[in-house]
Structures are given as C-alpha cells and as structure tokens.
Motif scaffolding. Structure first.
Motif, PDB file in Angstrom:
ATOM      1  N   ALA A 457      47.423  34.634  34.440  1.00 47.83           N
ATOM      2  CA  ALA A 457      48.292  34.152  35.425  1.00 47.83           C
ATOM      3  C   ALA A 457      47.534  34.554  36.800  1.00 47.83           C
ATOM      4  N   SER A 458      47.039  35.942  36.796  1.00 45.26           N
ATOM      5  CA  SER A 458      46.693  36.375  38.033  1.00 45.26           C
ATOM      6  C   SER A 458      45.572  35.743  38.579  1.00 45.26           C
ATOM      7  N   HIS A 459      44.638  35.401  37.412  1.00 45.93           N
ATOM      8  CA  HIS A 459      43.393  34.813  37.702  1.00 45.93           C
ATOM      9  C   HIS A 459      43.730  33.214  38.471  1.00 45.93           C
ATOM     10  N   VAL A 460      44.651  32.679  37.724  1.00 45.77           N
ATOM     11  CA  VAL A 460      45.373  31.214  38.328  1.00 45.77           C
ATOM     12  C   VAL A 460      45.568  31.477  39.614  1.00 45.77           C
ATOM     13  N   ASN A 461      46.377  32.523  39.918  1.00 43.96           N
ATOM     14  CA  ASN A 461      46.954  32.709  41.274  1.00 43.96           C
ATOM     15  C   ASN A 461      45.797  32.826  42.390  1.00 43.96           C
ATOM     16  N   GLU A 462      44.647  33.507  41.919  1.00 42.85           N
ATOM     17  CA  GLU A 462      43.404  33.545  42.860  1.00 42.85           C
ATOM     18  C   GLU A 462      42.751  32.222  42.993  1.00 42.85           C
ATOM     19  N   LEU A 463      42.699  31.628  42.156  1.00 40.25           N
ATOM     20  CA  LEU A 463      42.160  30.281  42.090  1.00 40.25           C
ATOM     21  C   LEU A 463      42.949  29.363  42.808  1.00 40.25           C
ATOM     22  N   ILE A 464      44.358  29.404  43.026  1.00 36.68           N
ATOM     23  CA  ILE A 464      45.131  28.356  43.575  1.00 36.68           C
ATOM     24  C   ILE A 464      44.801  29.033  45.129  1.00 36.68           C
ATOM     25  N   GLU A 465      44.876  30.183  45.459  1.00 41.46           N
ATOM     26  CA  GLU A 465      44.731  30.718  46.825  1.00 41.46           C
ATOM     27  C   GLU A 465      43.302  30.078  47.196  1.00 41.46           C
ATOM     28  N   ASP A 466      42.368  30.000  46.369  1.00 37.47           N
ATOM     29  CA  ASP A 466      40.982  29.400  46.798  1.00 37.47           C
ATOM     30  C   ASP A 466      41.045  28.002  47.082  1.00 37.47           C
ATOM     31  N   LEU A 467      42.040  27.201  46.084  1.00 38.88           N
ATOM     32  CA  LEU A 467      42.209  25.862  46.428  1.00 38.88           C
ATOM     33  C   LEU A 467      42.647  25.501  47.697  1.00 38.88           C
ATOM     34  N   GLN A 468      43.582  26.452  48.525  1.00 39.91           N
ATOM     35  CA  GLN A 468      44.172  26.247  49.851  1.00 39.91           C
ATOM     36  C   GLN A 468      43.171  26.872  50.976  1.00 39.91           C
ATOM     37  N   CYS A 469      42.055  27.396  50.573  1.00 41.61           N
ATOM     38  CA  CYS A 469      41.041  28.016  51.394  1.00 41.61           C
ATOM     39  C   CYS A 469      40.587  26.654  52.510  1.00 41.61           C
ATOM     40  N   GLN A 470      40.214  27.121  53.561  1.00 40.27           N
ATOM     41  CA  GLN A 470      39.707  26.193  54.674  1.00 40.27           C
ATOM     42  C   GLN A 470      38.194  25.854  54.154  1.00 40.27           C
ATOM     43  N   ILE A 472      35.206  24.258  52.063  1.00 41.79           N
ATOM     44  CA  ILE A 472      35.429  23.377  51.183  1.00 41.79           C
ATOM     45  C   ILE A 472      34.537  23.753  49.920  1.00 41.79           C
ATOM     46  N   GLU A 473      33.413  24.564  50.029  1.00 38.24           N
ATOM     47  CA  GLU A 473      32.743  25.120  48.952  1.00 38.24           C
ATOM     48  C   GLU A 473      33.682  26.049  48.094  1.00 38.24           C
ATOM     49  N   THR A 474      34.325  26.814  48.753  1.00 34.11           N
ATOM     50  CA  THR A 474      35.455  27.645  48.019  1.00 34.11           C
ATOM     51  C   THR A 474      36.465  26.767  47.284  1.00 34.11           C
ATOM     52  N   GLN A 475      36.990  25.837  47.856  1.00 39.20           N
ATOM     53  CA  GLN A 475      37.989  24.675  47.186  1.00 39.20           C
ATOM     54  C   GLN A 475      37.311  24.109  46.194  1.00 39.20           C
ATOM     55  N   THR A 476      35.916  23.499  46.151  1.00 39.04           N
ATOM     56  CA  THR A 476      35.237  22.970  45.166  1.00 39.04           C
ATOM     57  C   THR A 476      35.172  23.754  44.057  1.00 39.04           C
ATOM     58  N   ALA A 477      34.510  24.903  44.118  1.00 43.52           N
ATOM     59  CA  ALA A 477      34.318  25.885  42.907  1.00 43.52           C
ATOM     60  C   ALA A 477      35.673  26.130  42.454  1.00 43.52           C
ATOM     61  N   ALA A 478      36.843  26.537  42.990  1.00 40.98           N
ATOM     62  CA  ALA A 478      38.033  26.794  42.334  1.00 40.98           C
ATOM     63  C   ALA A 478      38.405  25.623  41.542  1.00 40.98           C
TER      64      ALA A 478
END
Length: 745
Positions: A457-470, A472-478
C-alpha cells in the motif's frame, strides 16, 4: 339470439382466438427439454380437439348458460397465462420448476376443458347437436385418460417426501435425472444456478407461494447432487475411487483449484466463480448468505489432492497454467456467436500487444446451457438465449489463473464475462449464439518490473503522488508501473483500487501525451477486472473519460478504452448507464474507422450493451448496422462477430429495416450457405426475424435463392441452426399455400 346468448358467443369466440394464438406460438417455439415439450404438446392436443367443437357452437348459434360463459372466460385466462409462460421460458430457467409449472397449467387447462364439455353436453337439445354430442363424448374420454408426465410425478413425490421429512428414494432421484437429462455434472450445475436465480427473483418480488416451492426445489437439487456424488460415476479412468471430500459440491468433479468462500465451504474456483458471477450471494451447500465474495485459495486441500493423485497415479488436466495478461475481454471465434446466455469459460490469453478483446477458438471451462454465449453463447443470466427480440444473454466466464506458488499469495480470480444469446437474456425468441470473452494481454516491451510482485500500500501511495506530479515524465512512469503491477495479479488490483488510484488515473485520460493516456486507460482496464473496482470506477464518473479516449487516443488507447467499457458493462446495472452516456456513438465510430483490433473491441462492447433492450435502438440509430453489414465480408475476418451483433439488433423494427436497407439480405444468405457453423446459425436467425415481420423481406430472401442453403442447413447445421432453418422453410411453405388458397378463391 338473446342478449345473453350474444355475450356468451362472444366469450367463446375470444377463447377460440386465444387457442389459435397459443397453438401457433407453440408450433413456432424452439424445442424445449422433453418433459416440458411434452406438456406443451399435450396442451396443444387438448385445445386442438376443443377448438372445432367451440366453432360448432358459434356456427350453430347455440345459447350458453351463464356458468358456461364464465368457464370459457376462465379457460381463456389459463390459455393466456400458459402463453405468457411459454413466451418467457428460456433455457437458463430451472428444468424442474418449468416442468412443475407447465404440468400445473396443463392440469388447469384439462380440468377447465372437461367442465366446458360437460356443460355443453347439458346445453345441447336440438337434433343438429347430435354430431357435436358424439364428438364431445369421445373428447371427454380422451381428457379423462390424459395422465401426468412421469417427470412431474417423480418430482412431486420427491418434494412430498421432503416436506414429510422422509429420506429421498434413490429410484425417484434416478428417474428425475434420466427424464430431465441431467446426464452430466455440468447440467446439474446449470440447474443449481438456475433454481437459485429463480429463488433470488422470488425473494425480490416477494411472491411467497413461488418462494416456498422454489425453496423445496433448491433442496431437491441438493439431493440430486448428493445422489450423484454417492451413487453415480465416482471413479476415474484408472478405476480409483475419488474421495468425496476431493470433489466440488457444485461441479461434483475433482477440485483442481479449490477455494474457500465466506461460509467456510470449499469449492472448485471455476464452478463457484460461475455461481457468483450470476449475482448469487448464498453458499450453494449451506444456503448461508455470503457477506463477501472473496475466494481464498485452499492450499491444504490442493496439496492433499496433488499427493493423492501422485500416490494413485491419477493424471489431471493441466489447465492450471500461469497465464499472463493485462486483461481485456473479447469475443471472437468460429465457435463463438450470440447464443442465450449458455456459458463458456474462456481463459485470458496473451495475444498481441496491449489489452484488447480477442477471440478464442475454443473456450476454456464449462459450456453454458445452451448458450453458448455470444451471449456466451446467458448470459447467461440465458438465457438467456431467446433470440428474437429475445436474444439471450448469458454469462461466460473468463478464466485466468495465477501461478500456484507458496511465495505468491495472489488471489487468482476468474472474471466472468457476459454471454449473450439472443435468446436474449430476455428470452424473447429462443436463439442462442455465443460470444466468447477474452482477456488480451499486455505485450508491452518494457521490463516486467513488479508485474508478478505483490505491491504494498505504501508503494501504491507513492505512485499515486507521482500520478499527481506536474512533470509529465513522472506521471507517465507511475501510470506505466501501475499498469504492470495490475497486469497479472488480482491482489494488486484490489490494493491499488483500495488505495485510491482510480481518480488520479482517470485524470490522466485527458493528458495531451498519448502514451500517458494509453498507460492510464490500460491500468484502469486491468483494475476493472475486480468487481469492487468496477463500482469505484463507475462512481468516479469514468464513462465520459473513456469516451474522450475513444475520440482522442492513439490506437492502443482506443482499443483498451472500448475494452474497459465492455468490462464495466458486464454488470447489468452499468449497461443502461453506459448506453445513455453517449458511449454508443463513440464505439460505433471505432467500429467504422478503427484498427481491426479496435473494430473487434468495439463490436464486443456494443454486443454486450445490446443485451440491455433499450440500447439496441441506440446502436441502430448511431449507424452501426451499415458498418456491421460491411464487416460481413469474409476478408475482414469479423463475419461471426458482425452477424452475432446483427442477430441481436434484428429483434427490433429499426434494426430489421436497416439490415435490409444496407443490403444485408444477400450477404446473410451467403453466410447461411458458406459461413461458419455459428455464423450460419445467427444468419438464419436474422432471416427468420425478417421473414416473420415482413412479407416484403420474405420475398427478397426467396429471390436471393435462400431455399437450397436453408435445406442443407436444416440437415447438417447445429441443433439451433437446424431449428431456425426448418422454421424458415415452414414459413415459406405456409406463405405459398396461403397465396395459392387466395388465388383459388
């Protein structure tokens, strides 16, 4: 005539008309299981003999007394009730309950006819009545000699014993199994699901009388399963007795993938998943309400069965293989066509690159009742399988299994897709075709990072934060990582959904970066396989987002968006929402101009949506028929899919008009002549719909030379195809005879 006499004659005329409609209905209906068909034939026999005598009464203007008038009205009521029963009947209904219902209606018709005959005898006075009297007396003798069907006798006796707490007689159970043709464990499983579905409906409708009877039938089916478990085939080919505790209480077969349900009972995953996917929420064995539908692998029993098999040199089917997939569901295959809904399990299979509906030549698992889906072959849920404005829908199970490894405790789950039959789940006509659902696999060329791992769950939460990052490369990777983590592992889908990743992923469907959009829609598609996630995705307002992807995405994103809509529409309540949202037009656009895979995905989604009746008109109005007729060209490789969907659309007036207007008749005749077995079956069903509703269409079909291929199909097609071909040929003969009769007059 007196005023009373005129009124009475009118009631007789109404009864005669009702009898005529009933006889015509039974003659046009699909052949039903033998005891039920026998009851229907007996009803026709009773009413056919009564009808000419009633006509004589009208012709001779015989005055009837008030009691006879009321009895005619009552018989008319029973005839109409029986007609409604037959119209609603579908192959996914309980055979036992159907035999009881039809038998009771036959008795009512028989008794009412007897009363009418005795009253007429008392009313006859004039010399002109002598011949009528003779016929009546002979008819009365026939009615009195009419006996109950043996199946009904044994069923009633077994139910009486249950009510009196008498142990079931094995001879009675054996007779019921033989007469109702429960000749395989799969047939008993279908009956178990059917009667439990009817029990649930009776609970919802609060029909106490029906509920009491159905509860008794549920217990009878349990006794039949126990009988088979104890008495019938309990040996494998090697002659070794299978311990009863290694056999699934539902399928009665040795368990290959045992799982525990909320009640603590253990079942074969495939069988219990089929049960759950029909919306049943009670334990088949204990009838306890299941407070959740999670299936927990029973590794202990699995290991015991494996050890027992090894010690006894018993080899089991090797179908619990790890299947990689990013799921999507598809319907294709020469074996797949709209049939009600019966049900064919299909394994998720890796096919090309990203998720998309694919076809499977042979579906894995159990074949649904007559459906055989397109409506998987109803599906499901045929039934239903009636095709005519009765197409049936069924539900076909799509299987996927995770590796059985002690390190990985992933919940491997079978996701069942919808089986359509034009026996419409609605059972409006009794046709079935099967659409086999498939999950397409992600052949994404990047590393399989995390694809088999259990995510935290902690890893998923990190990826969710990346999805909301400004960035675009970080969003795409997440988004890509979530896509991979949810590609194979059901437990990961559960965790990712519960952590709240759905809303951030939906926001990325509006990304200007096409690859980001594709990763996000594919991740959502994977998540949608888990039913609870379906609800979360719908609650998040995802339909508009998927429509946006269908309109703006790259080819892969459009395909997977269509696949996601299909996955969501597996739940009946979502079919209406998706249909009313505007998604139909976007799917038809993909059907018209998408890649071949995109067209297949669009056709699959549209077919599933068409199971909900009001969506049929939407699909026709969006222009789908034109493109479906174009896809009847064998060069496109989509003939079976296109004709399956057209079979469903042919059950409404608008659909039939468009099929003819777009030049579909010559192509359908050609499919009857040279198409696949399922294609021929569906094409014949469409032609039957066209003929029954329009003399003009009937003439056009004859002009295309339909008779020779229909004659061939009536002799060598599938059972359903033979039936449709025979009905068409009979219709042609009746029309010709009618025309000749008019010419002579």
């Amino acid at each position: 005539l007196t005023e009373a006499g005129q009124t009475n004659t009118t009631s007789v005329k109404c009864l005669v008309n009702g009898i005529s409609r009933f006889i015509h209905l039974v003659s046009c209906q699909t052949v039903k299981p033998m005891p039920l068909q026998k009851n229907c034939n007996n009803m026709v026999g009773v009413l056919k003999r009564l009808k000419p005598m009633l006509n004589d009464i009208v012709d001779n203007k015989i005055t009837l007394d008030e009691n006879l008038y009321r009895e005619c009205e009552e018989l008319d009521m029973w005839v109409n009730e029986t007609r409604e029963f037959i119209e609603k009947w579908g192959p996914k209904m309980s055979k036992i309950h159907s035999v009881l219902q039809s038998g009771e209606l036959l008795i009512k018709i028989q008794n009412s006819s007897l009363k009418i005959c005795h009253m007429i005898v008392r009313s006859l006075k004039s010399p002109a009545s002598v011949s009528i009297l003779a016929n009546l007396q002979h008819y009365i003798q026939e009615l009195q000699c009419l006996e109950k069907d043996p199946a009904m006798v044994y069923i009633e006796e077994a139910l009486r014993n249950q009510r009196d707490n008498i142990q079931p007689f094995y001879d009675h159970l054996k007779e019921i199994i033989g007469l109702l043709k429960f000749t395989s464990n799969e047939e008993l499983l279908k009956e178990s699901i059917a009667v439990e579905m009817e029990r649930s409906n009776a609970e919802v409708n609060k029909t106490k009388g029906d509920l009491d009877e159905i509860n008794q039938i549920v217990n009878l089916v349990c006794n039949l399963r126990d009988y088979v478990m104890k008495i019938e085939q309990s040996e494998v080919k090697s002659g070794v007795l299978i311990p009863p505790y290694f056999r699934c209480p539902l399928s009665l077969e040795i368990m290959l993938d045992p799982v525990i349900v909320a009640s603590g009972q253990t079942y074969e995953r495939q069988s219990i998943q089929k049960w759950l996917d029909h919306g049943l929420t009670v334990c088949p064995n204990t009838h306890q309400r299941l407070f959740h539908t999670n299936l927990i692998p029973n590794y202990t029993v699995k290991a015991m069965i494996a050890n027992w098999c090894e010690e006894n040199n018993v080899k089991l089917p090797n179908h619990l293989l790890h299947q990689e997939l990013d799921c999507v569901c598809s319907f294709e295959s020469s074996d797949s066509s709209i049939s009600n809904l019966d049900q064919t399990g299909t394994a998720f299979e890796k096919q090309k690159d990203d998720n998309s509906f694919r076809s499977n030549k042979k579906s894995n698992g159990c074949q649904n009742e007559e459906t055989e889906k397109s409506e998987q072959q109803s599906p499901a849920p045929s039934c239903s399988n009636s095709r005519s404005e009765s197409f049936s829908s069924s539900i076909s199970s799509t299987d996927y299994v995770l590796p059985v490894s002690k390190e990985v405790s992933s919940i491997s789950n079978k996701h069942q897709n919808v089986e359509m039959e034009n026996e419409n789940k609605y059972n409006e006509n009794n046709n079935n075709t099967i659409i086999t659902s498939h999950l397409k696999v992600d052949s994404h060329p990047i590393s399989n990072l995390g694809s088999d791992e259990l995510i935290t769950a902690s890893h998923v939460n990190e990826l969710i934060e990346d999805l909301q990052c400004q960035l675009i490369e970080t969003q795409t990777a997440a988004a890509e990582k979530l896509r991979l983590y949810t590609k194979h592992n059901m437990e990961n889908r559960i965790i990712v959904g519960q952590c709240g990743a759905i809303m951030p992923l939906l926001s990325l469907l509006y990304s200007d970066m096409k690859i980001t959009q594709e990763h996000a829609v594919t991740a959502l598609l994977n998540l949608s396989i888990y039913d609870n996630n379906k609800a979360l995705i719908m609650e998040a307002g995802a339909i508009e987002s998927f429509i946006h992807v269908l309109q703006t995405g790259n080819d892969g994103a459009k395909e997977n968006s269509a696949a996601a809509l299909f996955s969501l529409s597996v739940m009946d309540k979502n079919k209406a929402k998706i249909g009313r949202s505007g998604a139909v037009k976007a799917l038809v656009d993909l059907l018209a101009s998408g890649t071949l895979r995109g067209k297949k995905d669009a056709a699959t989604a549209l077919f599933n949506l068409s199971i909900f009746h009001e969506n049929k008109a939407r699909i026709v109005q969006a222009g789908a028929v034109k493109f479906l007729v174009l896809l009847l060209d064998p060069a496109d490789g989509m003939v079976d899919k296109a004709v399956a969907l057209l079979a469903n659309l042919s059950t409404i007036v608008e659909g039939r008009l468009e099929i003819a207007r777009e030049g579909g008749i010559p192509l359908l005749v050609e499919i009857v002549e040279s198409g696949s077995q399922r294609g021929k079956e569906n094409a014949a069903s469409i032609l039957l719909q066209l003929c029954f509703h329009s003399r003009k269409f009937c003439t056009l079909i004859l002009q295309e030379g339909a008779v020779p291929p229909l004659v061939a199909l009536s002799q060598s097609g599938t059972p359903r195809a033979k039936e449709k071909a025979q009905q068409l040929l009979s219709h042609f003969r009746n029309q010709r005879e009618g025309a000749m009769g008019k010419g002579k007059s």
